[in-house]
Enzyme design. Structure first.
Site, PDB file in Angstrom:
ATOM      1  N   HIS A  22      41.644  39.565  39.824  1.00 18.24           N
ATOM      2  CA  HIS A  22      40.686  40.555  38.427  1.00 18.24           C
ATOM      3  C   HIS A  22      39.443  40.910  38.071  1.00 18.24           C
ATOM      4  O   HIS A  22      38.651  41.354  37.821  1.00 18.24           O
ATOM      5  CB  HIS A  22      40.668  39.491  37.273  1.00 18.24           C
ATOM      6  N   ASP A  43      40.905  45.804  37.763  1.00 18.96           N
ATOM      7  CA  ASP A  43      41.239  46.435  35.663  1.00 18.96           C
ATOM      8  C   ASP A  43      42.368  45.641  35.231  1.00 18.96           C
ATOM      9  O   ASP A  43      43.661  45.988  36.267  1.00 18.96           O
ATOM     10  CB  ASP A  43      40.378  47.354  36.050  1.00 18.96           C
TER      11      ASP A  43
END
Length: 501
Positions: A472, A476
């Protein structure tokens, strides 16, 4: 005239030794080549022969002292009538020695790849005295990527083994020596002094442990009967104690029975088996945990109707195999679908380097393969430029090499994305762990028929859960979900793969 006795060369990486015991004392008459003193290194014991006949005039180092290669050990004074024949004897011996040296072939640790600087010695398939043919497997080396067999470069007799199982060796390090002359009976006994060989446990040996070994056993609370000696006549060496400690022998049996580790009972402990973790397994464990500790790892899920791909396979599998010489499987479709999605969502095909992001404008797709030695991930290079047939051929080739232990470092490095297929083992759902420094890994699972709502009706469809684990920090949530949806769309409408849509 006095003849010097010096520490001989003990091996490529051995620079010092400990005086284990002297066989003679000053004033003793000695003959050329008669053993004078025994030296001990971490791995072997070596007897130093008399370089000439005469009388042992002096000893300059004592038992237990540590000496470097080339250091003076003592001196021999020429005896009556001994001085004249000695040079002749040495001159006569020089010719056979030179001739023999020409037939000795060194087997060294091969280079294992650009990023691999060391390997761990696995199980030896041979021992000193064994006769081998060219290309016979000698030993297996384990790196943090794969296991690699080392073949015999020539036929002959093994006269020296220079690295023990469990040793860490660098490329170019001597592993063993082969006498290719076919007449090495005389060389074998000499090799035994410098080669690790099976020996009885020290409890059944008449030789006391070497001084450094005895010191280490005391420090680690290990008794002599817990260590198998590899020295001459079963003597325990320092390296034997190190190996025993690494194997978990840290206390005498009596202490272990009265103080079992943790909640394990003494009865249960007897039934346990302790085995050495391979270097590959240690690296797998370390890398997976490092990935969890480093990446902001998150997993998103979806499901795909495998009906269209299965129907396409059923229709064309015979023609495909006849033309391309390989079966049409699922991995070709999945790899191609992943490549299409990586082109659209480049963040999934990138990695972090410090404060920079490196975007890969190519698709080297790793395919996780389970072997009896652990998980390996061979890489299909430039998969985005291949057809489905070429991908299937390459995956088949890499799979065979993985099962046969023939994968090289070039096959294992450089991947930009990984596919893991737990479905072959029956897994219905899992969350794969990233293959660092990659930013994404796709988990495939078992195809299972389930009732699905299609156009307002309940129908039975062959469904597969998909899982995308991603970093992450780089990817995204929107990008990860979009990536997985694109893979799903390609598989549910495989014509998109053909039309590059």
């Amino acid at each position: 005239m006095a003849t010097e006795i010096r520490v001989p060369t003990l091996g490529e990486s051995v620079s010092e030794a400990t005086i284990a015991q002297w066989f003679k004392k000053p004033g003793d008459a000695i003959k050329a080549d008669e053993p004078l003193v025994e030296l001990e290194t971490d791995k072997v014991t070596v007897e130093v022969p008399a370089p000439a006949s005469g009388t042992l005039e002096s000893i300059v180092v004592n038992e237990g002292d540590t000496v470097e290669v080339g250091a003076l050990l003592g001196q021999i004074a020429d005896g009556a009538g001994a001085a004249a024949p000695a040079p002749a004897a040495k001159k006569e011996e020089a010719a056979p020695a030179a001739a023999s040296a020409a037939t000795i072939v060194d087997v060294v640790t091969p280079s294992a790849g650009e990023s691999v600087t060391e390997a761990e010695v696995g199980e030896w398939s041979v021992k000193v005295g064994d006769v081998v043919k060219a290309d016979d497997t000698l030993v297996e080396l384990e790196t943090d990527k794969a296991a690699q067999e080392v073949p015999a470069p020539v036929g002959g007799t093994i006269v020296k083994i220079a690295a023990n199982t469990g040793d860490t060796v660098e490329p170019g390090k001597l592993l063993c020596q082969i006498d290719s002359s076919g007449a090495s009976a005389a060389a074998a006994p000499a090799a035994e002094a410098s080669a690790p060989a099976a020996a009885p446990a020290s409890g059944g040996s008449s030789m006391p442990p070497a001084p450094s070994a005895a010191k280490m056993m005391a420090e680690k609370n290990i008794s002599a009967d817990q260590v198998a000696g590899s020295g001459k006549r079963g003597q325990v060496l320092k390296g034997d104690v190190i190996a025993a400690a690494a194997a978990g022998v840290t206390a005498a049996p009596a202490a272990a029975s009265t103080a079992p580790r943790g909640p394990v009972s003494a009865d249960d402990e007897v039934r346990e088996e302790r085995v050495r973790m391979t270097k590959l397994r240690q690296t797998i464990a370390r890398r997976l945990k490092d990935a969890q500790n480093t990446a902001a790892m998150l997993t998103t899920y979806n499901e795909v109707d495998m009906g269209p791909v299965m129907e396409l396979r059923k229709q064309y599998k015979d023609l495909f195999e006849k033309k391309h010489g390989v079966k049409l499987g699922f991995m070709g479709f999945f790899t191609k679908a992943v490549c299409h999605a990586l082109k659209e969502i480049p963040a999934v095909n990138s990695e972090i380097d410090g404060t920079d992001l490196i975007y890969k404008n190519f698709c080297h797709v790793g395919v996780a393969v389970g072997t009896d030695k652990g998980l390996v991930v061979p890489v299909v290079r430039d998969a985005d430029q291949m057809s489905i047939a070429e991908i299937e051929q390459e995956i088949g080739n890499l799979g065979r090499k993985a099962r046969d232990g023939k994968l090289g470092m070039a096959d294992m490095t450089g991947g930009t994305f990984t596919i893991s297929n737990g479905g072959v083992y029956g897994s219905l759902m899992s969350s794969p762990i990233l293959n660092a420094p990659q930013s994404g890994i796709l988990g495939m699972h078992k195809i299972q028929e389930r009732p699905m709502a299609v156009n307002g009706q309940v129908v039975i469809r062959p469904m597969m859960y998909l899982a995308l684990s991603y970093d992450h920090r780089v990817v995204d949530g929107k990008e990860a979900v979009t990536f997985l949806v694109r893979v799903k769309e390609s598989l549910e409408d495989p014509q998109r793969l053909v039309l590059d849509l």
